[in-house]
Design a protein around this motif. Structure first.
Motif, PDB file in Angstrom:
ATOM      1  N   UNK A  64     -14.180 -37.949  34.835  1.00 30.81           N
ATOM      2  CA  UNK A  64     -15.201 -36.979  35.226  1.00 30.81           C
ATOM      3  C   UNK A  64     -14.604 -36.069  36.294  1.00 30.81           C
ATOM      4  N   UNK A  65     -14.786 -34.781  36.125  1.00 26.81           N
ATOM      5  CA  UNK A  65     -14.291 -33.813  37.102  1.00 26.81           C
ATOM      6  C   UNK A  65     -15.487 -33.075  37.701  1.00 26.81           C
ATOM      7  N   UNK A  66     -15.556 -33.084  39.027  1.00 30.88           N
ATOM      8  CA  UNK A  66     -16.619 -32.387  39.739  1.00 30.88           C
ATOM      9  C   UNK A  66     -15.976 -31.245  40.519  1.00 30.88           C
ATOM     10  N   UNK A  67     -16.350 -30.008  40.181  1.00 30.82           N
ATOM     11  CA  UNK A  67     -15.712 -28.834  40.790  1.00 30.82           C
ATOM     12  C   UNK A  67     -16.773 -27.948  41.423  1.00 30.82           C
ATOM     13  N   UNK A  68     -16.453 -27.376  42.574  1.00 29.32           N
ATOM     14  CA  UNK A  68     -17.353 -26.422  43.232  1.00 29.32           C
ATOM     15  C   UNK A  68     -16.595 -25.152  43.570  1.00 29.32           C
ATOM     16  N   UNK A  69     -17.320 -24.058  43.621  1.00 28.28           N
ATOM     17  CA  UNK A  69     -16.712 -22.768  43.971  1.00 28.28           C
ATOM     18  C   UNK A  69     -17.815 -21.798  44.355  1.00 28.28           C
ATOM     19  N   UNK A  70     -17.435 -20.777  45.099  1.00 27.06           N
ATOM     20  CA  UNK A  70     -18.380 -19.711  45.421  1.00 27.06           C
ATOM     21  C   UNK A  70     -18.165 -18.545  44.469  1.00 27.06           C
TER      22      UNK A  70
END
Length: 468
Positions: free
Chosen positions: A382-388
């Motif tokens: 599982x990959x959890x990615x955040x970005x603006x």
């Protein structure tokens, strides 16, 4: 007019039909006489009939949460069901209908139902109005139970995660009680055997051994076993008959034959067994206290995770760190994220806080992460990615499971649509996600999926108050 036609006239939907029309309607269908306890329809069976309850009572339940039957609604005479499934193109019954009181029903096949509506268009308004009421009731009940199901997942995970440290605390206290019973007698025995100089040496010994224990590194099981064999051999060679009992604690504390040689130089050989027994008991206490401290810290960490997850003691709309919500969700789902599921975090360290309903938003992360685990059957990545992205943040939750077939991707956010087996999914999890993201937070959610790569992308405005 037949008895069945007369009974249909008592139903508001057909009250304005003429006798001739009612007799024609009766000829299109069939009648059912059922006894208390009979099953009319079963969840998962093809939904291909329109039913009108003329006499009696029906109860509908659904099995969407393991083996638990969930009550949905009771139907009284004059009620009808079936068209809500036809109108929404739902091919199977979403619940099981059972007879509560002996019942008399009128039934039309789906094809005959559409034929009747085509012949008498005025019936369509009544069907739609009644269907909307029934569907709203059904949806509200299942959405409520859907949230309870999510809570059940979290509760089970939390109970599982709390069980290990709680059990460690219980074992630690029990063993400490035994140690405290043994230590005084060992200390008194040594006081009678040793000189003042030797006792002074022993006074510093636990401190040095404890420092060694705290600096000891965790080692592989095979290495631990080999070291225990070495220490056991040393103990036996120095006349300690129960060396195999002492060796595990001494090795866990990082003591080796070279370190133990320093003791032999300071105490009489006849007292060596009592000295090592006293030292082993002291070190066991130190190690147990360390385990108790770790267990207490873990429980505190889980309690904090729950508090962060639910945003207790905070206003419903608040500034939150999305990473904290994601991390608290991952901690609470820890029992499902064991060694066979690898979580990769790709967090934007400059991600701004967002103005949201914190506890509701965490339901989104729970549903998406739990779905990813289920999709991979508990094994995968599982990959959890955040970005603006300008005035929004992006949270992407991806898995490397088999993917979602292209032909059903457009339907996965529909209420009650599910690819899971009956009893394993409500078809409401992603509907709840959509409502929270789009309805409450004015955001968006998109899916990209093919075998080995399924990504749910949630975009949320940084400042929800701008949309008020």
């Amino acid at each position: 007019m037949t008895d069945t036609a007369y009974a249909l006239r008592q139903v508001q939907l057909f009250a304005n039909l003429t006798n001739e029309q009612l007799n024609w309607l009766v000829a299109q269908g069939t009648q059912l006489l059922l006894q208390q306890g009979d099953t009319l329809v079963k969840q998962g069976e093809p939904a291909d009939h329109f039913y009108v309850l003329l006499v009696g009572e029906l109860e509908f339940t659904t099995k969407e949460f393991g083996n638990q039957e969930v009550y949905v609604i009771n139907l009284e005479p004059g009620s009808f069901f079936g068209p809500e499934l036809f109108l929404l193109d739902i091919p199977v019954y979403l619940g099981t209908g059972r007879v509560v009181r002996d019942s008399h029903l009128f039934r039309l096949e789906e094809k005959a139902f559409w034929h009747v509506l085509g012949r008498y268009p005025l019936l369509a308004r009544g069907v739609l109005r009644a269907t909307a009421r029934l569907w709203q009731n059904y949806e509200e009940v299942l959405q409520h139970h859907g949230k309870l199901n999510a809570l059940g997942i979290l509760s089970a995970g939390l109970a599982h995660e709390l069980n290990n440290p709680a059990a460690a605390l219980s074992r630690g206290v029990e063993h400490l009680e035994k140690i405290f019973q043994v230590l005084p007698s060992l200390a008194l025995k040594l006081h009678q055997q040793l000189t003042q100089e030797q006792l002074t040496f022993l006074t510093d010994l636990p401190r040095d051994a404890t420092a060694q224990a705290k600096s000891a590194l965790s080692v592989a099981v095979l290495t631990q076993s080999n070291r225990e064999d070495e220490v056991t051999e040393w103990l036996e060679s120095n006349g300690i008959s129960n060396g195999w009992q002492l060796a595990p604690t001494l090795v866990e504390a990082g003591l080796d034959p070279q370190w133990l040689d320093t003791i032999v130089k300071q105490v009489p050989l006849k007292s060596l067994g009592d000295v090592l027994a006293w030292l082993e008991a002291t070190l066991s206490g130190v190690l147990l206290l360390s385990e108790i401290k770790q267990g207490s810290a873990r429980i505190s960490e889980l309690v904090n995770a729950v508090k962060e997850y639910s945003y207790m003691d905070r206003a419903p709309l608040q500034k939150v760190d999305a990473h904290e919500g994601l991390e608290s969700t991952l901690k609470i789902l820890g029992c499902k994220l064991k060694s066979e599921v690898v979580v990769i975090r790709e967090y934007d360290s400059h991600l701004p806080h967002i103005h949201v309903y914190g506890s509701e938003l965490n339901q989104v992360w729970t549903n998406l992460i739990d779905n990813a685990i289920d999709a991979m059957d508990g094994q995968g990545q599982i990959r959890v990615r955040t970005a603006r992205e300008e005035e929004c943040i992006l949270v992407e939750i991806a898995d490397n499971g088999p993917g979602i077939p292209l032909e059903i991707q457009s339907r996965i956010f529909e209420p009650f649509f599910t690819t899971k087996d009956i009893g394993k999914g409500t078809g409401l999890g992603l509907d709840i996600v959509r409502r929270i993201v789009v309805g409450q937070h004015k955001g968006s959610i998109r899916i990209f999926s093919h075998p080995g790569d399924t990504r749910f992308q949630v975009r949320l405005p940084i400042n929800l108050s701008d949309f008020s």
